[in-house]
Design a protein around this motif. Structure first.
Motif, PDB file in Angstrom:
ATOM      1  N   GLY A  54       0.765  -1.280  -0.047  1.00 60.27           N
ATOM      2  CA  GLY A  54       0.035   0.091   0.058  1.00 60.27           C
ATOM      3  C   GLY A  54       0.978   1.221  -0.075  1.00 60.27           C
ATOM      4  O   GLY A  54       0.150   2.331  -0.261  1.00 60.27           O
ATOM      5  N   SER A  80      -5.245  -4.231  -4.066  1.00 56.45           N
ATOM      6  CA  SER A  80      -6.568  -3.955  -3.783  1.00 56.45           C
ATOM      7  C   SER A  80      -7.348  -4.893  -2.811  1.00 56.45           C
ATOM      8  O   SER A  80      -8.190  -4.335  -1.949  1.00 56.45           O
ATOM      9  N   SER A  84      -6.208  -1.341  -0.140  1.00 58.38           N
ATOM     10  CA  SER A  84      -5.428  -0.282  -0.234  1.00 58.38           C
ATOM     11  C   SER A  84      -6.420   0.673  -1.225  1.00 58.38           C
ATOM     12  O   SER A  84      -6.940   0.412  -2.185  1.00 58.38           O
ATOM     13  N   GLY A  85      -6.405   2.124  -0.812  1.00 61.03           N
ATOM     14  CA  GLY A  85      -7.222   3.179  -1.523  1.00 61.03           C
ATOM     15  C   GLY A  85      -6.056   4.152  -1.932  1.00 61.03           C
ATOM     16  O   GLY A  85      -6.326   5.203  -2.597  1.00 61.03           O
ATOM     17  N   ASP A  86      -4.861   4.132  -1.717  1.00 55.68           N
ATOM     18  CA  ASP A  86      -3.706   5.076  -2.026  1.00 55.68           C
ATOM     19  C   ASP A  86      -3.495   4.965  -3.528  1.00 55.68           C
ATOM     20  O   ASP A  86      -3.411   3.889  -4.191  1.00 55.68           O
ATOM     21  N   PRO A  87      -3.335   6.130  -4.239  1.00 56.90           N
ATOM     22  CA  PRO A  87      -3.154   6.028  -5.842  1.00 56.90           C
ATOM     23  C   PRO A  87      -1.761   5.554  -5.884  1.00 56.90           C
ATOM     24  O   PRO A  87      -0.849   5.587  -5.246  1.00 56.90           O
ATOM     25  N   THR A 112      -9.195  -1.178  -6.208  1.00 52.92           N
ATOM     26  CA  THR A 112      -9.747  -0.222  -5.263  1.00 52.92           C
ATOM     27  C   THR A 112      -9.229   0.998  -5.155  1.00 52.92           C
ATOM     28  O   THR A 112      -9.442   1.858  -4.372  1.00 52.92           O
ATOM     29  N   PHE A 113      -8.105   1.463  -5.844  1.00 54.30           N
ATOM     30  CA  PHE A 113      -7.318   2.569  -5.578  1.00 54.30           C
ATOM     31  C   PHE A 113      -7.011   3.051  -7.070  1.00 54.30           C
ATOM     32  O   PHE A 113      -7.078   2.579  -8.203  1.00 54.30           O
TER      33      PHE A 113
END
Length: 304
Positions: A54, A80, A84-87, A112-113
């Motif tokens: 992440g 994902s 993790s949602g960090d770009p 998810t990111f």
């Protein structure tokens, strides 16, 4: 900052070396890591380290041969599935976007990111407040690049004695002074930060080569770098075979380091024909030309 090698073999994995992947940990600069190449099994190698997927902020792919990209779909989808949602930004030659999007689509996977995929050409790849990354074309059967990472120079220290002599009181504007800006003091005086800042602190520099036979651009890519990472697929005696397949020998890697003025060379991407018992001999072939040479092994960590 640190370099950690997750895979140091060439072409196919062996019992002693996985295929190519290198992590640049930006510790001390920012809380993020960059990944250079992502061969098959990279995420399994990561599980044996403190690296957190992440926290991978950028991935730089040198070329589209399988031993450098087959680990990408798995790493991205696992990232994902771990929530993790960090770009993340992925850089690589033309075709990398199709490869990733096709693998994700056909496997019914999802992300998810936010994933930005940038297909690069030679020249500046990215440039932020702390680093500039430039891609240089190399000589290989497919489009291939090496990446030069230059840390921007840092402002010098404030001259406390000069500030005291000029009766400049401590305050929040010291940040602006340190960055060379002009500030207005409470007594109305306007002072220039550059008058109170010492010499800049030079940033660090790093060159990470993709697979390549000897090329004229090599010395430009690695000119004066603190650390140079270069493939050494085969030994000196196998130069013709190495070059015909777009690779370099130990001695050729060392010669690039010598001619470019690099301070330190780390060799990697060794053929699976070589066992650990061969490593000392291969390293000595480099050191005979460039004494400041080290050899990477899987999970080896080097401080920059």
């Amino acid at each position: 900052m640190q370099l950690q090698f997750l895979g140091t073999g060439a072409g196919t994995p062996s019992r002693e070396r996985n295929v190519t992947s290198i992590v640049l940990d930006l510790q001390g600069v920012r809380n993020a890591t960059w990944l250079f190449d992502c061969g098959e099994g990279t995420q399994h190698q990561i599980l044996r380290t403190p690296i957190k997927p992440g926290k991978i902020e950028k991935i730089f792919i040198t070329h589209l041969h399988g031993d450098h990209i087959f680990g990408l779909p798995g790493l991205l989808t696992s990232r994902s599935m771990n929530g993790s949602g960090d770009p993340l930004t992925l850089y690589g030659p033309a075709g990398i976007k199709t490869f990733v999007e096709t693998a994700i689509s056909l496997s019914g996977s999802w992300l998810t990111f936010p994933l930005e995929i940038v297909e690069i050409t030679a020249g500046e790849v990215c440039n932020d407040e702390q680093f500039r990354v430039t891609a240089y074309p190399l000589t290989h059967p497919v489009e291939c690049y090496g990446y030069r990472i230059d840390e921007h120079d840092k402002p010098g220290a404030l001259n406390a004695e000069k500030l005291a002599a000029d009766n400049v009181p401590a305050g929040p504007y010291f940040y602006d002074l340190k960055h060379g800006r002009s500030v207005t003091l409470d007594d109305g005086r306007v002072i220039n930060g550059w008058d109170y800042v010492g010499d800049k602190i030079p940033g660090r520099s790093l060159a990470i080569f993709g697979d390549t036979a000897p090329t004229e651009r090599a010395t430009e890519l690695a000119a004066g770098v603190d650390v140079m990472v270069h493939e050494a697929t085969l030994e000196v005696a196998m130069e013709e075979k190495a070059n015909s397949r777009g690779h370099s020998t130990t001695a050729q890697a060392a010669k690039v380091a010598q001619e470019s003025g690099a301070k330190r060379l780390i060799i990697t991407h060794l053929s699976s024909r070589y066992l650990r018992a061969d490593c000392e001999r291969l390293l000595k072939e480099c050191q005979a030309i460039f004494p400041h040479t080290e050899m990477a092994h899987d999970f080896a960590v080097f401080n920059l």
